[in-house]
Design an enzyme around this catalytic site. Structure first.
Site, PDB file in Angstrom:
ATOM      1  N   VAL A 253      -5.230  -0.062   3.174  1.00 23.61           N
ATOM      2  CA  VAL A 253      -5.211  -1.260   3.512  1.00 23.61           C
ATOM      3  C   VAL A 253      -6.901  -1.141   2.691  1.00 23.61           C
ATOM      4  O   VAL A 253      -6.811  -2.310   1.097  1.00 23.61           O
ATOM      5  CB  VAL A 253      -5.776  -1.765   4.684  1.00 23.61           C
ATOM      6  CG1 VAL A 253      -6.134  -3.405   4.918  1.00 23.61           C
ATOM      7  CG2 VAL A 253      -4.768  -1.561   4.786  1.00 23.61           C
TER       8      VAL A 253
ATOM      9  N   LYS B 140      -3.252  -0.774  15.718  1.00 21.23           N
ATOM     10  CA  LYS B 140      -2.310  -0.340  16.561  1.00 21.23           C
ATOM     11  C   LYS B 140      -3.030  -0.344  18.147  1.00 21.23           C
ATOM     12  O   LYS B 140      -4.358  -0.044  17.520  1.00 21.23           O
ATOM     13  CB  LYS B 140      -2.237   0.837  15.855  1.00 21.23           C
ATOM     14  CG  LYS B 140      -0.851   1.002  15.063  1.00 21.23           C
ATOM     15  CD  LYS B 140       0.208   1.900  15.243  1.00 21.23           C
ATOM     16  CE  LYS B 140      -1.436   3.056  13.996  1.00 21.23           C
ATOM     17  NZ  LYS B 140      -1.560   1.723  12.781  1.00 21.23           N
TER      18      LYS B 140
ATOM     19  N   GLU C 172       0.936  -1.273  -0.132  1.00 17.57           N
ATOM     20  CA  GLU C 172       0.257   0.274   0.024  1.00 17.57           C
ATOM     21  C   GLU C 172       0.510   1.468   0.200  1.00 17.57           C
ATOM     22  O   GLU C 172       1.878   1.298   0.433  1.00 17.57           O
ATOM     23  CB  GLU C 172      -1.143  -0.229   1.094  1.00 17.57           C
ATOM     24  CG  GLU C 172      -0.252  -0.150   2.941  1.00 17.57           C
ATOM     25  CD  GLU C 172      -0.897   0.820   3.488  1.00 17.57           C
ATOM     26  OE1 GLU C 172      -1.143   2.282   3.651  1.00 17.57           O
ATOM     27  OE2 GLU C 172      -0.811   0.071   5.211  1.00 17.57           O
TER      28      GLU C 172
ATOM     29  N   LYS D 245      -5.351  11.293   1.127  1.00 24.14           N
ATOM     30  CA  LYS D 245      -5.561   9.558   1.828  1.00 24.14           C
ATOM     31  C   LYS D 245      -7.046   8.817   0.796  1.00 24.14           C
ATOM     32  O   LYS D 245      -7.861   9.488   1.624  1.00 24.14           O
ATOM     33  CB  LYS D 245      -5.437   9.611   3.168  1.00 24.14           C
ATOM     34  CG  LYS D 245      -5.612   8.023   3.815  1.00 24.14           C
ATOM     35  CD  LYS D 245      -6.032   8.620   4.861  1.00 24.14           C
ATOM     36  CE  LYS D 245      -6.089   6.897   5.946  1.00 24.14           C
ATOM     37  NZ  LYS D 245      -6.522   7.644   7.423  1.00 24.14           N
TER      38      LYS D 245
ATOM     39  N   ALA E 293     -13.007   1.457   6.961  1.00 26.14           N
ATOM     40  CA  ALA E 293     -13.505   0.370   6.093  1.00 26.14           C
ATOM     41  C   ALA E 293     -12.636  -0.377   5.927  1.00 26.14           C
ATOM     42  O   ALA E 293     -13.138  -1.498   4.759  1.00 26.14           O
ATOM     43  CB  ALA E 293     -13.587   1.807   4.490  1.00 26.14           C
ATOM     44  N   ASP E 294     -11.502  -0.262   6.532  1.00 22.38           N
ATOM     45  CA  ASP E 294     -10.737  -1.916   6.466  1.00 22.38           C
ATOM     46  C   ASP E 294     -10.994  -3.254   6.531  1.00 22.38           C
ATOM     47  O   ASP E 294     -11.051  -4.375   5.979  1.00 22.38           O
ATOM     48  CB  ASP E 294      -9.584  -1.757   6.723  1.00 22.38           C
ATOM     49  CG  ASP E 294      -8.090  -0.812   6.679  1.00 22.38           C
ATOM     50  OD1 ASP E 294      -8.604   0.446   5.452  1.00 22.38           O
ATOM     51  OD2 ASP E 294      -7.200  -0.200   7.117  1.00 22.38           O
TER      52      ASP E 294
ATOM     53  N   ASP F  24     -16.050   5.790  14.511  1.00 22.73           N
ATOM     54  CA  ASP F  24     -15.007   5.543  13.545  1.00 22.73           C
ATOM     55  C   ASP F  24     -14.669   4.070  13.927  1.00 22.73           C
ATOM     56  O   ASP F  24     -13.442   3.845  14.407  1.00 22.73           O
ATOM     57  CB  ASP F  24     -14.064   6.414  13.853  1.00 22.73           C
ATOM     58  CG  ASP F  24     -12.786   6.669  13.308  1.00 22.73           C
ATOM     59  OD1 ASP F  24     -12.548   5.570  12.117  1.00 22.73           O
ATOM     60  OD2 ASP F  24     -12.114   7.902  12.991  1.00 22.73           O
TER      61      ASP F  24
END
Ligand code: PSU
Ligand code: MN
Length: 304
Positions: A103, A159, A21, A83, A141-142, A138
């Site tokens: 991603v 993370k 990516e 992004k 969408a990955d 939040d």
């Protein structure tokens, strides 16, 4: 979509290809260092016997595999890449923009091009809710894209700036297999273990490839899969430093009112600035190791 010649040839011959990516380059690492990481990622994939395909949108065209000049552009802070998650691809392509793929968008483009293995750093996930604010909703969408895109993502978990418990639950709900690579714990990016176990474990690239081959070839449904590979032990972030940076980062996000797609880059930058470079070393080491493992698995898959 433009597939680079070398990548197209490898796909036509059934040879191993690994998607990489561009958001981690453009928005996850500081300028200067990102270009070197881009080069080393591609080198790690090649050293393991696969062809790298770094993915980005340039001049409105989705590119699968970048030239050196295109990698320069992705890593140039003055190029100011947007992004792009998967939902942003239509606008960016129609309006002729330059953008870095997350991603979600990298997996979507990789699958469309016929690339089945993708190596990266960390998956997006469910963000923590600051108890001082209302629920942020939040959720990266990955997770949704992985649930409907048949690509193996090799990463170091998510993370600890995210809600790992919630992320692991969503992956289960959305039927995404999570497989530990030489680990029994779901890794937390800078840290090798979290409080959460992985449901499955493999110890070799051949085992990983066997699982992926059956998952994509014989199991009904369209989901991707996650192979989680912890940060190399010598680069793991000290736990006290990690916990301090995390608490400070969460305060920063709330004080500055940072939202949406800016949350991850702002937190990453705080870690990088506040750890005297240790978080950057960890980030770099884990991404490189994931690219290597992804290539090893892709080679085994191609052999089958
Ligand atoms: N994790 C990192 N570095 C990154 C990202 C995640 O350690 O650069 C990027 C990836 O591209 C991932 C994206 O897909 O952040 C998730 O962003 P969001 O939470 O806005 O969906
Ligand atoms: Mn988000």
């Amino acid at each position: 979509m433009i597939i680079a010649g070398e990548v197209a040839e490898a796909l036509a011959d059934g040879r191993a290809v690994v998607a990489l990516e561009s958001t981690l380059l453009a928005h996850g690492l500081p300028a200067g260092r990102n270009r070197d990481v881009a080069r080393r990622l591609e080198a790690a994939v090649r050293a393991a016997g696969a062809v790298p395909a770094t993915i980005a949108v340039l001049g409105g065209q989705a590119r699968i595999g970048l030239s050196e000049a295109e990698l320069d552009r992705v890593c140039d802070p003055d190029a100011d890449l947007v992004k792009l998650s998967r939902r942003d691809l239509g606008p960016a392509m129609a309006l002729g923009r330059d953008g870095a793929t997350t991603v979600a968008s990298t997996a979507a483009l990789a699958a469309a091009a016929g690339v089945r293995v993708f190596g990266t750093g960390g998956l997006g996930g469910v963000h923590l809710n600051d108890p001082r604010t209302v629920a942020s909703w939040d959720v990266s969408a990955d997770l949704d894209v992985l649930a409907g895109t048949p690509v193996l993502v090799v990463c170091s978990g998510v993370k600890s700036i995210l809600d790992i418990a919630a992320t692991v639950e969503v992956l289960e709900t959305r039927s995404v297999p999570v497989i530990g690579y030489r680990t029994d714990s779901f890794p937390a990016f800078y840290r090798r273990v979290s409080a959460f176990d992985v449901p499955w474990r493999v110890d070799t690239p051949a085992q990983a490839a066997a699982v992926v081959a059956v998952h994509f070839g014989q199991v009904p449904g369209n989901s991707g899969a996650l192979l989680v590979n912890p940060v190399p032990v010598e680069h793991e972030l000290d736990v006290a430093l990690h916990d301090r940076l995390l608490a400070e980062g969460m305060d920063l996000i709330s004080q500055r009112g940072v939202r949406g797609r800016d949350v991850t880059p702002v937190l990453l930058e705080h870690f990088h600035n506040g750890s005297g470079g240790a978080s950057l070393d960890a980030n770099e080491a884990l991404v490189l190791d994931n690219a290597k493992v992804a290539a090893e698995v892709a080679v085994e898959l191609a052999r089958r």
